[in-house]
Design a protein around this motif. Structure first.
Motif, PDB file in Angstrom:
ATOM      1  N   GLN A   1       2.862   3.185  -4.618  1.00  0.00           N
ATOM      2  CA  GLN A   1       1.643   2.670  -3.995  1.00  0.00           C
ATOM      3  C   GLN A   1       1.323   3.513  -2.751  1.00  0.00           C
ATOM      4  O   GLN A   1       1.455   3.049  -1.614  1.00  0.00           O
ATOM      5  CB  GLN A   1       1.806   1.201  -3.610  1.00  0.00           C
ATOM      6  CG  GLN A   1       2.039   0.274  -4.794  1.00  0.00           C
ATOM      7  CD  GLN A   1       2.292  -1.160  -4.363  1.00  0.00           C
ATOM      8  OE1 GLN A   1       2.688  -1.436  -3.236  1.00  0.00           O
ATOM      9  NE2 GLN A   1       2.044  -2.098  -5.270  1.00  0.00           N
TER      10      GLN A   1
ATOM     11  N   VAL B   1       3.828  -6.021  -2.893  1.00  0.00           N
ATOM     12  CA  VAL B   1       3.804  -4.821  -2.055  1.00  0.00           C
ATOM     13  C   VAL B   1       5.179  -4.614  -1.451  1.00  0.00           C
ATOM     14  O   VAL B   1       5.963  -5.558  -1.292  1.00  0.00           O
ATOM     15  CB  VAL B   1       2.740  -4.931  -0.940  1.00  0.00           C
ATOM     16  CG1 VAL B   1       1.344  -4.926  -1.531  1.00  0.00           C
ATOM     17  CG2 VAL B   1       2.964  -6.172  -0.092  1.00  0.00           C
TER      18      VAL B   1
ATOM     19  N   ARG C   1      -5.558  -4.020  -2.525  1.00  0.00           N
ATOM     20  CA  ARG C   1      -4.590  -4.942  -3.098  1.00  0.00           C
ATOM     21  C   ARG C   1      -5.239  -6.327  -3.189  1.00  0.00           C
ATOM     22  O   ARG C   1      -6.076  -6.703  -2.358  1.00  0.00           O
ATOM     23  CB  ARG C   1      -3.321  -5.028  -2.239  1.00  0.00           C
ATOM     24  CG  ARG C   1      -2.634  -3.699  -2.010  1.00  0.00           C
ATOM     25  CD  ARG C   1      -1.950  -3.180  -3.264  1.00  0.00           C
ATOM     26  NE  ARG C   1      -1.252  -1.932  -2.956  1.00  0.00           N
ATOM     27  CZ  ARG C   1      -1.811  -0.722  -2.998  1.00  0.00           C
ATOM     28  NH1 ARG C   1      -3.091  -0.612  -3.332  1.00  0.00           N
ATOM     29  NH2 ARG C   1      -1.108   0.348  -2.709  1.00  0.00           N
TER      30      ARG C   1
ATOM     31  N   ASP D   1      -0.585  -9.427  -6.021  1.00  0.00           N
ATOM     32  CA  ASP D   1       0.078  -8.120  -6.054  1.00  0.00           C
ATOM     33  C   ASP D   1       1.360  -8.163  -5.242  1.00  0.00           C
ATOM     34  O   ASP D   1       1.443  -8.849  -4.212  1.00  0.00           O
ATOM     35  CB  ASP D   1      -0.842  -7.034  -5.495  1.00  0.00           C
ATOM     36  CG  ASP D   1      -1.956  -6.659  -6.458  1.00  0.00           C
ATOM     37  OD1 ASP D   1      -1.868  -7.054  -7.638  1.00  0.00           O
ATOM     38  OD2 ASP D   1      -2.912  -5.975  -6.020  1.00  0.00           O
TER      39      ASP D   1
END
Length: 378
Positions: free
Chosen positions: A197, A190, A184, A188
């Motif tokens: 992912q 998350v 990552r 990005d």
């Protein structure tokens, strides 16, 4: 009537009475079989073994987010050694700071309510003790006070949760190890348990200490355990092992290891069981997946009677040797063997030092036979 020649008849009768002349080899007793022997010797040995092994990390951690948000900082260099607690990623924490501030404000409000309910409870208890208020009013005040206490406790839990979420915006190394490339980047977004992912943000392997795992045949493992049990039953000390690693190319790893454990189950497909040895690896020289040779040797020498492997036979009764005893008569000796030392077996029981053991001509002799022993010429 035909006349028989008297001298010829007498000669024929003499042959019939005395018997025909026997061959020379039948007239003489069979000569003893020649065999080659070696004396059973007692010597100090340091038993050793070598097995292929593979380096295995003690722990591998997948770095994943515990809270959602945008990555605003990344401190990951592929292959770097990281220390426990090092900051790897930081997620935007502003919303989590707001949530913590709200939780703290809610706590202050509930604590104020609790103080008010406590005053009301104490006042009602005083009035009831004076007989100027009903018990029902005290019970109601007590219930309100208990509810206020519960709200305070709940507000404190909310603060702890908000604080944890804020702390989790900083993703840190769980232990010392070597880190992979980051999956990552800054910017990005998350989210915990995000099915889109599936890969971790990065992976860390613990390199110090590290395992060397050798796969030992199940037969060798079972023999080892039986001999160990016999030694323990007989009150013998189990010899300590010095364990070394031979690296690809033949170099010896500078640090010695220690045996840790057998695996919890056998590998049926391999017919083996894994044995683990632990090695210090402060510089990260040993890497997971590396092929090495696991070499072990007893620290202290063992004093044992030994016998050549080629002299040992086996049948339904067990393992045995043929010994040339008094008057050169062959004796059969059942043995309790120990460990192998090169081309020899150590003997725990059944043979004494100096006895003559047959190593050549075994197929020609049986117990009780007389032989002519000669020194082994091999």
């Amino acid at each position: 009537m035909q006349l028989v020649h008297v001298p010829l008849l007498v000669a024929a009768l003499a042959v019939w009475v005395q018997g025909a002349p026997a061959p020379a080899q039948a007239q003489e007793a069979a000569a003893p079989v020649k065999v080659q022997v070696v004396p059973a010797e007692r010597r100090s040995i340091r038993p050793e073994f070598s097995h292929p092994a593979i380096i295995e990390a003690q722990a591998t951690a997948s770095v994943r987010p515990l809270v959602g948000g945008q990555i605003v900082e990344r401190n990951v260099t592929p292959g770097d050694i990281v220390k426990k607690g090092d900051l790897l990623f930081r997620i935007d924490d502003r919303e989590y700071k707001f949530a913590l501030a709200e939780a703290k404000a809610a706590l202050q409000l509930t604590e104020a309510e609790q103080s008010e309910m406590k005053i009301e409870f104490e006042r009602s208890r005083t009035l009831v003790s004076r007989g100027t208020s009903a018990q029902q009013e005290l019970d109601l005040a007590q219930a309100k006070y208990a509810a206020a206490q519960a709200k305070v406790a709940s507000a404190q839990v909310a603060i702890d949760r908000a604080q944890k979420n804020l702390d989790d915006t900083q993703i840190r190394a769980p232990f010392d190890g070597r880190i992979s490339a980051a999956a990552r980047a800054v910017g990005d977004f998350v989210q915990p348990a995000d099915p889109t992912q599936p890969d971790p943000m990065a992976e860390i392997v613990r390199l110090d200490p590290i395992y060397a795992v050798g796969f030992i045949s199940q037969q060798v493992y079972n023999d080892f355990q039986r001999r160990r049990e016999r030694m323990e039953d007989q009150g013998q000390d189990i010899p300590d092992l010095q364990i070394d690693l031979i690296l690809p190319g033949g170099d010896k790893y500078p640090k010695t290891g220690k045996f840790v454990s057998w695996d919890f189950q056998a590998a049926a497909s391999r017919g083996s069981i894994a044995a683990r040895a632990e090695f210090a690896n402060p510089n990260g020289e040993l890497l997971p997946g590396e092929n090495v040779i696991l070499h072990g040797q007893t620290v202290e020498a063992l004093d044992r009677v030994v016998v050549p492997q080629r002299a040992v036979g086996q049948d339904q009764e067990g393992q045995y040797v043929m010994v040339v005893g008094p008057d050169n008569v062959v004796q059969r000796r059942l043995l309790e063997l120990g460990i192998r030392d090169g081309a020899d077996w150590t003997v725990n029981k059944g043979l004494e030092q100096g006895e003559s053991v047959i190593v050549e001509g075994l197929q020609k002799v049986r117990p009780g036979a007389t032989v002519t022993p000669e020194p082994f010429k091999g």
